[in-house]
Design a protein around this motif. Structure first.
Motif, PDB file in Angstrom:
ATOM      1  N   ASP A 187      57.466 102.821  37.319  1.00 21.66           N
ATOM      2  CA  ASP A 187      56.501 103.896  37.538  1.00 21.66           C
ATOM      3  C   ASP A 187      55.904 104.446  36.253  1.00 21.66           C
ATOM      4  N   GLY A 188      56.538 104.199  35.109  1.00 24.46           N
ATOM      5  CA  GLY A 188      55.966 104.650  33.843  1.00 24.46           C
ATOM      6  C   GLY A 188      54.577 104.082  33.599  1.00 24.46           C
ATOM      7  N   LEU A 189      54.368 102.831  33.975  1.00 29.46           N
ATOM      8  CA  LEU A 189      53.041 102.223  33.825  1.00 29.46           C
ATOM      9  C   LEU A 189      52.073 102.805  34.845  1.00 29.46           C
ATOM     10  N   TRP A 190      52.523 102.872  36.089  1.00 32.26           N
ATOM     11  CA  TRP A 190      51.617 103.258  37.178  1.00 32.26           C
ATOM     12  C   TRP A 190      51.235 104.727  37.157  1.00 32.26           C
ATOM     13  N   GLU A 191      51.998 105.567  36.451  1.00 33.80           N
ATOM     14  CA  GLU A 191      51.611 106.972  36.405  1.00 33.80           C
ATOM     15  C   GLU A 191      50.422 107.216  35.482  1.00 33.80           C
ATOM     16  N   VAL A 192      50.116 106.257  34.594  1.00 32.57           N
ATOM     17  CA  VAL A 192      48.984 106.446  33.681  1.00 32.57           C
ATOM     18  C   VAL A 192      47.897 105.378  33.828  1.00 32.57           C
ATOM     19  N   MET A 193      48.147 104.335  34.633  1.00 34.81           N
ATOM     20  CA  MET A 193      47.153 103.274  34.827  1.00 34.81           C
ATOM     21  C   MET A 193      47.026 102.964  36.312  1.00 34.81           C
ATOM     22  N   SER A 194      45.801 102.733  36.737  1.00 32.74           N
ATOM     23  CA  SER A 194      45.575 102.318  38.119  1.00 32.74           C
ATOM     24  C   SER A 194      45.861 100.823  38.237  1.00 32.74           C
ATOM     25  N   ASP A 195      45.975 100.361  39.476  1.00 31.48           N
ATOM     26  CA  ASP A 195      46.152  98.926  39.711  1.00 31.48           C
ATOM     27  C   ASP A 195      45.005  98.149  39.064  1.00 31.48           C
ATOM     28  N   GLU A 196      43.800  98.666  39.240  1.00 35.42           N
ATOM     29  CA  GLU A 196      42.606  97.997  38.711  1.00 35.42           C
ATOM     30  C   GLU A 196      42.634  97.925  37.184  1.00 35.42           C
ATOM     31  N   GLU A 197      42.987  99.030  36.531  1.00 35.66           N
ATOM     32  CA  GLU A 197      43.070  99.034  35.061  1.00 35.66           C
ATOM     33  C   GLU A 197      44.099  98.025  34.561  1.00 35.66           C
ATOM     34  N   ALA A 198      45.274  98.038  35.171  1.00 38.90           N
ATOM     35  CA  ALA A 198      46.345  97.141  34.734  1.00 38.90           C
ATOM     36  C   ALA A 198      45.965  95.687  34.962  1.00 38.90           C
ATOM     37  N   SER A 199      45.389  95.380  36.121  1.00 35.38           N
ATOM     38  CA  SER A 199      45.045  93.983  36.401  1.00 35.38           C
ATOM     39  C   SER A 199      43.892  93.504  35.528  1.00 35.38           C
ATOM     40  N   THR A 200      42.928  94.365  35.260  1.00 35.60           N
ATOM     41  CA  THR A 200      41.815  93.981  34.379  1.00 35.60           C
ATOM     42  C   THR A 200      42.320  93.686  32.973  1.00 35.60           C
ATOM     43  N   LEU A 201      43.180  94.552  32.461  1.00 31.79           N
ATOM     44  CA  LEU A 201      43.729  94.353  31.121  1.00 31.79           C
ATOM     45  C   LEU A 201      44.612  93.105  31.068  1.00 31.79           C
ATOM     46  N   ALA A 202      45.446  92.901  32.076  1.00 34.73           N
ATOM     47  CA  ALA A 202      46.301  91.712  32.120  1.00 34.73           C
ATOM     48  C   ALA A 202      45.456  90.445  32.190  1.00 34.73           C
ATOM     49  N   ARG A 203      44.431  90.454  33.016  1.00 33.67           N
ATOM     50  CA  ARG A 203      43.550  89.284  33.143  1.00 33.67           C
ATOM     51  C   ARG A 203      42.907  88.943  31.797  1.00 33.67           C
ATOM     52  N   ARG A 204      42.430  89.971  31.081  1.00 36.17           N
ATOM     53  CA  ARG A 204      41.809  89.743  29.764  1.00 36.17           C
ATOM     54  C   ARG A 204      42.813  89.150  28.775  1.00 36.17           C
ATOM     55  N   CYS A 205      44.022  89.698  28.758  1.00 34.20           N
ATOM     56  CA  CYS A 205      45.048  89.197  27.829  1.00 34.20           C
ATOM     57  C   CYS A 205      45.423  87.755  28.141  1.00 34.20           C
ATOM     58  N   LEU A 206      45.633  87.454  29.409  1.00 35.03           N
ATOM     59  CA  LEU A 206      46.006  86.085  29.780  1.00 35.03           C
ATOM     60  C   LEU A 206      44.865  85.105  29.488  1.00 35.03           C
ATOM     61  N   LYS A 207      43.639  85.523  29.741  1.00 33.54           N
ATOM     62  CA  LYS A 207      42.486  84.661  29.455  1.00 33.54           C
ATOM     63  C   LYS A 207      42.393  84.369  27.955  1.00 33.54           C
ATOM     64  N   ARG A 208      42.554  85.412  27.146  1.00 34.67           N
ATOM     65  CA  ARG A 208      42.498  85.238  25.689  1.00 34.67           C
ATOM     66  C   ARG A 208      43.605  84.296  25.212  1.00 34.67           C
ATOM     67  N   SER A 209      44.785  84.434  25.789  1.00 33.43           N
ATOM     68  CA  SER A 209      45.900  83.561  25.409  1.00 33.43           C
ATOM     69  C   SER A 209      45.617  82.107  25.779  1.00 33.43           C
ATOM     70  N   LYS A 210      45.030  81.887  26.952  1.00 34.28           N
ATOM     71  CA  LYS A 210      44.704  80.515  27.368  1.00 34.28           C
ATOM     72  C   LYS A 210      43.628  79.911  26.472  1.00 34.28           C
ATOM     73  N   GLU A 211      42.666  80.737  26.060  1.00 35.47           N
ATOM     74  CA  GLU A 211      41.630  80.250  25.144  1.00 35.47           C
ATOM     75  C   GLU A 211      42.228  79.842  23.813  1.00 35.47           C
ATOM     76  N   ARG A 212      43.266  80.512  23.399  1.00 34.55           N
ATOM     77  CA  ARG A 212      43.957  80.204  22.140  1.00 34.55           C
ATOM     78  C   ARG A 212      45.032  79.136  22.331  1.00 34.55           C
ATOM     79  N   GLU A 213      45.149  78.640  23.564  1.00 32.45           N
ATOM     80  CA  GLU A 213      46.136  77.613  23.916  1.00 32.45           C
ATOM     81  C   GLU A 213      47.567  78.057  23.627  1.00 32.45           C
ATOM     82  N   THR A 214      47.826  79.328  23.905  1.00 33.35           N
ATOM     83  CA  THR A 214      49.165  79.889  23.747  1.00 33.35           C
ATOM     84  C   THR A 214      50.016  79.438  24.928  1.00 33.35           C
ATOM     85  N   ASP A 215      51.293  79.138  24.682  1.00 33.90           N
ATOM     86  CA  ASP A 215      52.159  78.722  25.792  1.00 33.90           C
ATOM     87  C   ASP A 215      52.343  79.891  26.765  1.00 33.90           C
ATOM     88  N   ALA A 216      52.672  79.562  28.010  1.00 35.72           N
ATOM     89  CA  ALA A 216      52.727  80.545  29.097  1.00 35.72           C
ATOM     90  C   ALA A 216      53.727  81.669  28.827  1.00 35.72           C
TER      91      ALA A 216
END
Length: 104
Positions: A43-72
């Motif tokens: 709940d520490g995350l969810w009390e300051v971030m919405s589902d949409e904010e968290a998923s948008t940020l996670a999607r951006r981070c994972l996309k950037r990692s894949k572009e850099r060919e970082t392992d999963a």
């Protein structure tokens, strides 16, 4: 009194009459082929971030990692750290735990 954190994890007979139970809340949701990842967080995350904010940020981070060919594993760890850091920057004072599961 220092009892609640332990009782939430394990249950505490003395606090059951106060509504503290160890029975998990379970929801089953079918997966969709377009599902990309799961964000499991306390709940520490969810009390300051919405589902949409968290998923948008996670999607951006994972996309950037894949572009850099970082392992999963490294990509998901980095994404979890970014979400935690963002929650702290937004003023969260609660405990924060984040796990990212990449479904792609």
């Amino acid at each position: 009194m220092g009892q609640l954190a332990m009782s939430r994890a394990l249950g505490d007979r003395r606090l059951k009459d106060k509504g503290v139970i160890a029975d998990p809340e379970v929801t089953v949701i079918g997966r969709h082929p377009r599902d990309e990842f799961l964000v499991l967080a306390s709940d520490g995350l969810w009390e300051v971030m919405s589902d949409e904010e968290a998923s948008t940020l996670a999607r951006r981070c994972l996309k950037r990692s894949k572009e850099r060919e970082t392992d999963a594993e490294t990509a998901t760890r980095a994404t979890a750290r970014v979400l935690i850091r963002t929650a702290l920057d937004k003023g969260c004072r609660d405990n924060i735990t984040v796990t990212i599961i990449d479904l792609s």
